[in-house]
Design a protein around this motif. Sequence first.
Motif, PDB file in Angstrom:
ATOM      1  N   THR A   8       0.834  -1.203   0.000  1.00 28.41           N
ATOM      2  CA  THR A   8       0.000   0.000   0.000  1.00 28.41           C
ATOM      3  C   THR A   8       0.871   1.256   0.000  1.00 28.41           C
ATOM      4  O   THR A   8       0.508   2.277  -0.577  1.00 28.41           O
ATOM      5  N   GLU A   9       2.065   1.127   0.623  1.00 28.34           N
ATOM      6  CA  GLU A   9       3.019   2.258   0.617  1.00 28.34           C
ATOM      7  C   GLU A   9       3.329   2.731  -0.806  1.00 28.34           C
ATOM      8  O   GLU A   9       3.518   3.916  -1.048  1.00 28.34           O
ATOM      9  N   ASP A  57       9.184   2.535  -6.362  1.00 29.65           N
ATOM     10  CA  ASP A  57       9.387   1.128  -6.675  1.00 29.65           C
ATOM     11  C   ASP A  57      10.764   0.892  -7.298  1.00 29.65           C
ATOM     12  O   ASP A  57      10.880   0.497  -8.459  1.00 29.65           O
ATOM     13  N   LEU A  80       0.377   4.652  -2.217  1.00 23.45           N
ATOM     14  CA  LEU A  80       0.196   5.972  -1.606  1.00 23.45           C
ATOM     15  C   LEU A  80       1.304   6.941  -1.998  1.00 23.45           C
ATOM     16  O   LEU A  80       1.304   8.089  -1.586  1.00 23.45           O
ATOM     17  N   GLY A  81       2.249   6.445  -2.759  1.00 22.00           N
ATOM     18  CA  GLY A  81       3.347   7.315  -3.189  1.00 22.00           C
ATOM     19  C   GLY A  81       4.354   7.585  -2.085  1.00 22.00           C
ATOM     20  O   GLY A  81       5.116   8.537  -2.146  1.00 22.00           O
ATOM     21  N   GLN A  82       4.349   6.718  -1.053  1.00 19.58           N
ATOM     22  CA  GLN A  82       5.285   6.949   0.061  1.00 19.58           C
ATOM     23  C   GLN A  82       6.659   6.366  -0.218  1.00 19.58           C
ATOM     24  O   GLN A  82       7.651   6.834   0.321  1.00 19.58           O
ATOM     25  N   ILE A  83       6.707   5.328  -1.011  1.00 18.16           N
ATOM     26  CA  ILE A  83       8.010   4.817  -1.454  1.00 18.16           C
ATOM     27  C   ILE A  83       7.984   4.638  -2.966  1.00 18.16           C
ATOM     28  O   ILE A  83       6.917   4.519  -3.568  1.00 18.16           O
TER      29      ILE A  83
END
Length: 410
Positions: A10-11, A19, A14-17
Motif C-alpha cells: 500500500t506504501e 518502486d 500511496l506514493g510513500q516509497i
Amino acid sequence: MTAEIVSVGTELLLGQIVDTDAVHLAAVLPEYGVVCHRRQTVGDNRERLAEALRLALSRADLVFTIGGLGPTEDDLTREAIADALEEGMEEDPRIAERLLKFFAMRNLPWTESQLRQAQRPASSEPIENPNGTAPGLICRKQAKFVVALPGPKGEFVPMVEGPVRKLLASLQTNQVIRSRILKTCGIGESWVEERVRQWMQADNPTVAPYAHPGEVHLRVSARAKDDEEAERLLKPVEAALRAELGEAVYGVDDDTLEGVLIRELCHRGEKLAVAESCTGGGLGERLTRVPGCSGTFLGGIISYSNEVKARQLGVSGKTLREHGAVSEPCAREMAEGARRSLAADWGVSITGIAGPDGGLEHKPVGQVIIGVAGPKGTAVSEHRFRGSREQIRLRSVQWALIELRNALGK
Ligand code: ATP
Ligand code: MG
C-alpha cells in the motif's frame, strides 16, 4: 519468454516509497532474453493480490512478486500466491528452524508471528535469504513460475543478483536483449524523431527516443541469440543514427554531459571556472558530480547580487546601470571575469530570471543569458525557458553545459 512484475504494498500506491526494486529487476530480465510486457502494483490486500497474480499468470510465463513476505498480518503475498495457484499452505520445518536459530543467535525477542514466514504454498521451494528473515519463494506450476522476492533493498538486491540470475540463466531462453543508449543534447525530441523515423519503424533492433531536459536519448535494443549477435545487430544501426544526428550525439550509455566535458577539458589540460547568478551554484554542483573534475574545474563565484558581480567579477557599473544584470553584456563580463579572476582557460556564466516573480515585459521570467569565455573569445546566447523556478534553474545549468560544449567544438 515473458515476465510480469507484481509489486506489493500500500506504501507504493500511496506514493510513500518509490518502486526501485521493480526498476532493478526490469533491467536484469532483458539480459536473459526475458521480455517484461507489464508491471502491476497492488496494495496489501489478499483478494486483489490474488486477482493480480491470476491475471499475470494468464499472460506471462514468469511472474515476480516484490514485497509482502514479512511476518506481519499485512504481509499476504504467500497466501495470495497459494490462492492464485489454487493450492494449500504448508509449514516448512527447515524455514521454521532457520528462523528460530536466526532469533536465538541475535538475541532477538521471538514472537509466534515469525512462523508465518515458514508457511509457503505447497508447490514452492524457498530461496535462502541471508540478509533477513523471510525467504523468497519459487513456485513451479506446469510451464509457469512465480518467484516471490522480499521488499527491503538489502534483501531484494542480493536475492536478484544471486538466485534469481541463476534461475534466469537456467531457463535457457537462447535469447539476449541488449540495449545501447545514444545521448544527444541541444536538439528537440521532434527533430530527433523526424530524423530517425525510419529506424523507429524497424523491429530488430528497435529504436525509441526519450526526452530529458535539454537532452534526447535514443534507446537501441536488439534481440539476438547471444551477445555477439546482438552487437552485430546494434553496430550498423548505431553508426547510421550517429551519421544522421552528427554532432548532437555527445555520448552513450552511462556517459553524462558534464562527464564528457570534464573528460575533454582534462584531456586538453585546460581549466574551467564558473560565474553563476540565478542558478546559485547549480552548475558547480553538476560539474563536481564527476569524479576527477578537480583536474579541470577550479571553482566559481556565486554572484547573486550586483555588488558581487561588480566587485568579484569586474562587471562594469555602466553595464549594470544601462543593461541590467540579465543582459548579454553582463553575461559576457561575468564569463570573462570568472575566466580572468580564477585564471582559467574557460569561464562560463549564467544570469537570468528564474521567477516566479521579477519578470518584466522585455525580460520575462525564464529569460536566461549564458556566456562562455574562452581562449578565442566570448560567445553569449539568450534563452527563454518555461516552467517553474526549479525547472528554469535546471534548464539553465543544462544549457550552460551545452553552450560550453559548443564552444569547445565537441
Ligand atoms: P518485511 O520483512 O520487512 O516486512 P516484506 O518483504 O514484507 O519485508 P514489505 O513489507 O512489502 O516487504 O516492504 C518492506 C520495506 O521494503 C518497505 O517499507 C520498503 O522500504 C521496502 N520495499 C518494499 N517494496 C519495495 C519496492 N518495490 N521497491 C523499493 N523498496 C521496497
Ligand atoms: Mg512487510
